[in-house]
Design an enzyme around this catalytic site. Structure first.
Site, PDB file in Angstrom:
ATOM      1  N   SER A  47       0.672  -1.113   0.021  1.00 37.99           N
ATOM      2  CA  SER A  47      -0.044  -0.193  -0.055  1.00 37.99           C
ATOM      3  C   SER A  47       0.661   1.286   0.089  1.00 37.99           C
ATOM      4  CB  SER A  47      -1.008  -0.056   1.223  1.00 37.99           C
ATOM      5  OG  SER A  47      -0.205   0.090   2.313  1.00 37.99           O
ATOM      6  N   LYS A  85       0.797   4.684   6.882  1.00 36.68           N
ATOM      7  CA  LYS A  85      -0.029   5.609   5.671  1.00 36.68           C
ATOM      8  C   LYS A  85       0.514   6.963   5.825  1.00 36.68           C
ATOM      9  CE  LYS A  85      -2.672   1.864   4.671  1.00 36.68           C
ATOM     10  NZ  LYS A  85      -2.434   1.177   3.921  1.00 36.68           N
TER      11      LYS A  85
END
Length: 168
Positions: A47, A85
């Protein structure tokens, strides 16, 4: 008359004791450093490609408590999963996704330096435009087409954040 060798032995024994004490203090210092100041995590999944790769070890600052858009953070989801993230928006900001772009407070973000793939809505609890609650952060992975992030699970609360990554 017997020669006194206890002095030489005593000096060697004392030096060894001092060395052991220093090593113990050093170990305690390192343990405190990693418990209170520095955290270590392993990237799981793709990701954050191309910024970070699956299996890569990253370090984060546990003392950081103020995060800005663009910062890369390490946080824990309610189920215990540890994720890495990028902060896209902070409390009070409005996030919208249109035509593969991210808009924060009505302005398109220039993410060409780090994001790749089209940024589309994900199935989940988020409807757009989305108002980020105060004390929370809207986060996304850099590999937008292969990231489970705030598009699915909403903004994360500040208390869930472990820290900001070094050098990111």
């Amino acid at each position: 008359m017997k020669k006194n060798t206890a002095g030489r032995y005593g000096t060697w024994k004392r030096r060894l004791q001092i060395l052991i004490q220093y090593l113990v203090l050093f170990a305690i210092g390192i343990a405190l450093l990693f418990r209170l100041v520095i955290g270590v995590a392993r990237v799981s999944g793709n990701s954050m490609d191309p910024t970070f790769h699956n299996g890569q070890t990253v370090w984060y600052n546990r003392l950081e408590h103020s995060y800005q858009p663009g910062d890369i953070i390490c946080f824990r989801l309610p189920d215990g999963e540890l994720l890495i993230k990028r902060v896209i928006a902070v409390g009070g900001d409005t996030v919208d996704l249109k035509n593969g772009e991210v808009l924060v407070n009505g302005k398109a973000l220039n993410e060409s330096a780090y994001a790749h793939g089209s940024t589309e809505t994900e199935e989940g609890e988020v409807t757009y435009p989305y108002q980020v609650p105060e004390g929370s952060y809207f986060v996304m992975g850099d590999n937008r087409e292969h990231s489970v992030d705030s598009r699915s699970f909403k903004a994360i609360v500040g208390a869930a954040i472990k820290g900001r990554l070094f050098g990111a």
